[in-house]
Design an enzyme around this catalytic site. Structure first.
Site, short mmCIF file in Angstrom:
data_model
loop_
_atom_site.label_atom_id
_atom_site.label_comp_id
_atom_site.label_asym_id
_atom_site.label_seq_id
_atom_site.Cartn_x
_atom_site.Cartn_y
_atom_site.Cartn_z
CG ASN A 9 -1.39 0.94 1.21
OD1 ASN A 9 -1.52 2.21 0.65
ND2 ASN A 9 -1.99 1.72 2.53
CE LYS A 11 -0.48 3.43 4.65
NZ LYS A 11 -0.23 3.03 6.45
CG HIS A 95 -5.81 1.91 5.16
ND1 HIS A 95 -5.27 3.27 6.21
CD2 HIS A 95 -4.63 1.20 5.27
CE1 HIS A 95 -4.15 2.49 5.98
NE2 HIS A 95 -3.65 0.87 5.80
CD GLU A 97 -2.97 5.72 6.61
OE1 GLU A 97 -2.18 5.51 5.28
OE2 GLU A 97 -1.75 4.87 7.33
CD GLU A 167 -3.76 -1.99 7.27
OE1 GLU A 167 -2.25 -2.61 7.03
OE2 GLU A 167 -4.07 -1.53 7.14
N GLY A 173 2.62 2.83 11.27
CA GLY A 173 3.67 3.35 10.75
C GLY A 173 3.98 3.53 11.92
CB SER A 212 5.09 -1.56 11.83
OG SER A 212 4.58 -0.08 12.56
P1 13P Z 1 3.10 0.99 7.37
O1 13P Z 1 3.16 -0.86 7.24
O2 13P Z 1 3.24 1.37 7.46
O3 13P Z 1 3.11 0.70 9.18
O4 13P Z 1 1.57 0.90 7.29
C1 13P Z 1 0.30 -0.62 7.30
C2 13P Z 1 -0.56 0.21 6.04
O5 13P Z 1 -1.25 0.41 6.98
C3 13P Z 1 -0.98 -0.59 5.17
O6 13P Z 1 -1.89 -0.56 4.65
#
Ligand code: 13P
Length: 250
Positions: A9, A11, A95, A97, A167, A173, A212
């Site tokens: 992803n 982002k 997601h 976010e 997640e 992150g 992560s």
């Molecule tokens: P990270 O791997 O940067 O923690 O992000 C995970 C994520 O949100 C994948 O969709």
């Protein structure tokens, strides 16, 4: 047997130049990945470029969001049929976010899930709890509520053509990964919840872990029996590290 799946992803990251070098590097080495399907989910504006770079390879691609509406007067939105135009196979739905920064409700997420399936995209449905919810012992309730929204709108059978990504929001992150056992516990919970309604679907369902995941923790996470791969954020932007994670899949 469930096939492992590892999805990058990106982002809101990338540029025409960096996408090209990332995928050139990744394509040269993809032969080393034996045990996983691999996909990358890029920002909308790069889907044309990604589709050209990945056409004819074993690497699939997808988007990070979809409108709940059919094409029409919805300024700024992107319809499922548009993603299909660029041969997307997957789309990330709900997601954290999107849920937490842009206020997407369980109901909206369910509508997006339905829209993705109506155009034959495979939704990657993200579920997961906030830190305060985990600390309050609410993890299972939160995940159940997020799944129920889909099941109530679309029926449990709809999960047969989908992927779920657990997640935990506190692990995204932050460099703070769930332990393999913490992740496994929630994955088992999700699978058993679905098994109560439809055992066959639960058994086949790919449940990914995200939060992560790095080259140095992927092996132990992917070793857990109910973790069928990963949804990878930051580490998917580095070709070597993403490749190592893909190679860790069982
Ligand atoms: P990270 O791997 O940067 O923690 O992000 C995970 C994520 O949100 C994948 O969709």
């Amino acid at each position: 047997m469930r096939q492992s799946l590892v999805v990058g992803n990106w982002k809101m990251n990338g540029s025409i130049q960096s996408n090209q070098s990332l995928l050139d590097n990744f394509k040269q080495n993809i032969k080393k990945v034996q045990n996983a399907q691999v996909s990358v989910c890029a920002p909308f504006v790069y889907l044309q470029q990604i589709s050209e770079l990945l056409k004819g390879t074993v690497i699939a691609w997808g988007a990070q969001d979809i409108s709940n509406q059919k094409p029409g007067a919805f300024t700024g939105e992107v319809a499922g049929s548009m993603l299909v135009d660029f041969n997307c196979q997957y789309v990330i739905i709900g997601h954290s976010e999107r849920r937490n920064l842009y206020g997407e409700s369980d109901e909206l997420v369910a509508e997006k899930f339905a829209m993705a399936q109506s155009v034959k995209l495979i939704p990657i449905l993200c579920v997961g709890e906030l830190l305060e919810q985990r600390e309050a012992g609410e993890t299972e309730n939160v995940v159940k509520r997020q799944l129920d929204a889909i099941i109530n709108l679309q029926g449990v059978a709809s999960l047969a053509n989908s992927v779920i990504a657990y997640e935990p929001v506190w692990a995204i992150g932050t460099g703070k990964t769930a332990t393999p056992q913490q992740a496994q516990n929630v994955h088992t919970f999700i699978r058993s919840l679905i098994a109560k309604k439809e055992a066959g679907i639960a058994k086949q369902l790919q449940i990914l872990y995200g939060g992560s995941v790095k080259a140095n923790n992927a092996v132990e996470l992917f070793a857990m029996p109910d973790i069928d791969g990963g949804l990878i954020g930051g580490a998917s932007l580095k070709a070597d590290e993403f490749l190592t994670i893909c190679q860790a899949a069982r």
